[in-house]
Design a protein around this motif. Structure first.
Motif, PDB file in Angstrom:
ATOM      1  N   ALA A 126       0.828  -1.204   0.000  1.00  0.00           N
ATOM      2  CA  ALA A 126       0.000   0.000   0.000  1.00  0.00           C
ATOM      3  C   ALA A 126       0.861   1.252   0.000  1.00  0.00           C
ATOM      4  CB  ALA A 126      -0.925  -0.009   1.210  1.00  0.00           C
ATOM      5  N   SER A 127       1.971   1.222   0.734  1.00  0.00           N
ATOM      6  CA  SER A 127       2.879   2.372   0.768  1.00  0.00           C
ATOM      7  C   SER A 127       3.480   2.634  -0.609  1.00  0.00           C
ATOM      8  CB  SER A 127       3.987   2.126   1.792  1.00  0.00           C
ATOM      9  OG  SER A 127       4.917   3.180   1.795  1.00  0.00           O
ATOM     10  N   THR A 128       3.825   1.562  -1.314  1.00  0.00           N
ATOM     11  CA  THR A 128       4.383   1.698  -2.664  1.00  0.00           C
ATOM     12  C   THR A 128       3.366   2.335  -3.613  1.00  0.00           C
ATOM     13  OG1 THR A 128       5.929  -0.145  -2.456  1.00  0.00           O
ATOM     14  CG2 THR A 128       5.195   0.396  -4.680  1.00  0.00           C
ATOM     15  N   LEU A 129       2.140   1.841  -3.606  1.00  0.00           N
ATOM     16  CA  LEU A 129       1.110   2.370  -4.499  1.00  0.00           C
ATOM     17  C   LEU A 129       0.782   3.820  -4.170  1.00  0.00           C
ATOM     18  CD1 LEU A 129      -1.413  -0.609  -4.768  1.00  0.00           C
ATOM     19  CD2 LEU A 129       0.264   0.144  -6.465  1.00  0.00           C
ATOM     20  N   VAL A 156      -4.541  -2.668  -6.821  1.00  0.00           N
ATOM     21  CA  VAL A 156      -3.919  -1.682  -7.703  1.00  0.00           C
ATOM     22  C   VAL A 156      -4.968  -0.757  -8.285  1.00  0.00           C
ATOM     23  CG1 VAL A 156      -2.505  -1.346  -9.762  1.00  0.00           C
ATOM     24  CG2 VAL A 156      -2.046  -3.287  -8.262  1.00  0.00           C
ATOM     25  N   SER A 157      -6.098  -1.314  -8.703  1.00  0.00           N
ATOM     26  CA  SER A 157      -7.149  -0.498  -9.339  1.00  0.00           C
ATOM     27  C   SER A 157      -7.723   0.533  -8.376  1.00  0.00           C
ATOM     28  CB  SER A 157      -8.266  -1.399  -9.877  1.00  0.00           C
ATOM     29  OG  SER A 157      -8.932  -2.069  -8.816  1.00  0.00           O
ATOM     30  N   GLU A 158      -7.684   0.262  -7.074  1.00  0.00           N
ATOM     31  CA  GLU A 158      -8.200   1.217  -6.098  1.00  0.00           C
ATOM     32  C   GLU A 158      -7.379   2.505  -6.073  1.00  0.00           C
ATOM     33  OE1 GLU A 158      -8.394  -0.664  -2.331  1.00  0.00           O
ATOM     34  OE2 GLU A 158      -9.912  -2.139  -2.940  1.00  0.00           O
ATOM     35  N   TYR A 159      -6.102   2.402  -6.390  1.00  0.00           N
ATOM     36  CA  TYR A 159      -5.224   3.574  -6.384  1.00  0.00           C
ATOM     37  C   TYR A 159      -5.132   4.235  -7.761  1.00  0.00           C
ATOM     38  CZ  TYR A 159      -3.474   2.464  -1.709  1.00  0.00           C
ATOM     39  OH  TYR A 159      -3.371   2.239  -0.355  1.00  0.00           O
ATOM     40  N   ALA A 160      -5.595   3.528  -8.792  1.00  0.00           N
ATOM     41  CA  ALA A 160      -5.447   4.035 -10.160  1.00  0.00           C
ATOM     42  C   ALA A 160      -6.435   5.156 -10.439  1.00  0.00           C
ATOM     43  CB  ALA A 160      -5.636   2.908 -11.163  1.00  0.00           C
TER      44      ALA A 160
END
Length: 226
Positions: A126-129, A156-160
Motif C-alpha cells: 500500500a505504501s508503494t502504491l 492496484v485499481s483502487e489507487y489508479a
C-alpha cells in the motif's frame, strides 16, 4: 508499418497512477507506449522500476523510432519487494519537473513472495502504491503500472486514477480507455499496423457535413424559379 508504431496518445495528459490491464506479465504493449511517449518528448526523462524482468532492452530498441529516443530512459531492476519499494523511494528523490513518465510493470508481483512476512506485506505494498500515485500527481505525469496478478489487481485499481484495457481482438491488440472508447486508432498485428477511420480523421482532418440540397444548388444541379 512496424508494430512499434502507436498513433494517438493513449496516455494523453493523464497524471497519477494509470493501470494498464494486460493478460500476461511480459506484455510488450508497455514497451510500445513508453517508446512512443519518449519519441514525442525529446529531452525528457523517464524512470522504469522493473519487476520480473519485464524491461527487455531488445524489445525497447525494436519499438523505439531511434536509439536516441531511449536516451532519457532510466531502468532499475528489483528482485524482492524490499528492493522494489526502495527503488520507488529513490525515484521520488531523483524525479523532477522534466520527468515525463514513470513505469512500474508487474507492480504487485513481488509483494506476495515468501521473503515478505504476511504482517508486513499489505502495508508495504500500500505504501508503494500511495507513493507512486502521489508522485505522479505532484509531477503532473502518468505513472504507468501493470498487474497481471489477479490476487492483487483489485488493490492496484483502487489507487489508479485511470484504467486502460489491452484487448486481444481478431484484428490485433486494442487499447480501450476508461470511457469505453478506443485509446488508439488502429491495431497492432505482428509487424503491421492496421489503421482505422478515426486515425485518418486525426491525420487528415474532417469536413463539416454538407446539406445535399445546398451542395446540389452550389454545383448548378438545381434550378430555382422565383
Amino acid at each position: 508499418m512496424s508494430d512499434s508504431a502507436v498513433h494517438g496518445e493513449p496516455l494523453g495528459d493523464e497524471s497519477g497512477l494509470v493501470l494498464l490491464e494486460v493478460s500476461e506479465p511480459h506484455s510488450t504493449v508497455v514497451h510500445r507506449l513508453v517508446t512512443h511517449r519518449l519519441a514525442d518528448t525529446p529531452g525528457r526523462t523517464a524512470y522504469w522500476i522493473d519487476a520480473r524482468n519485464a524491461a527487455s532492452t531488445h524489445v525497447l530498441y525494436d519499438c523505439a523510432s531511434s536509439a536516441r529516443a531511449l536516451s532519457g530512459l532510466r531502468i532499475a531492476r528489483a528482485f524482492t519487494a524490499y528492493q522494489h519499494h526502495s527503488l520507488v523511494r529513490e525515484v521520488v528523490r531523483r524525479a523532477d519537473p522534466r520527468t515525463e513518465l514513470i513505469v512500474a510493470p508487474n507492480v504487485a508481483s513481488l509483494y506476495h513472495d515468501s521473503d515478505v512476512p504476511a504482517y508486513e506485506r499489505e502495508e508495504l505494498f500500500a505504501s508503494t502504491l500511495e507513493t507512486l500515485s502521489e508522485l505522479g500527481e505532484v509531477l503532473g505525469c502518468p505513472v504507468l503500472v501493470t498487474s497481471a496478478d489477479d490476487e492483487r489487481a483489485s488493490a492496484v485499481s483502487e489507487y489508479a486514477r485511470t484504467t486502460i484495457q489491452c484487448v486481444h481482438t481478431r484484428e490485433g491488440l486494442r487499447l480501450i480507455g476508461p470511457d469505453g472508447n478506443a485509446a488508439t486508432e488502429g491495431y497492432w498485428q505482428g509487424e503491421w499496423w492496421q489503421t482505422t477511420i478515426p486515425y485518418w480523421a486525426e491525420v487528415c482532418g474532417t469536413v463539416d457535413r454538407l446539406d445535399p440540397v445546398v451542395a446540389a444548388y452550389d454545383h448548378g444541379l438545381l434550378e430555382v424559379t422565383p
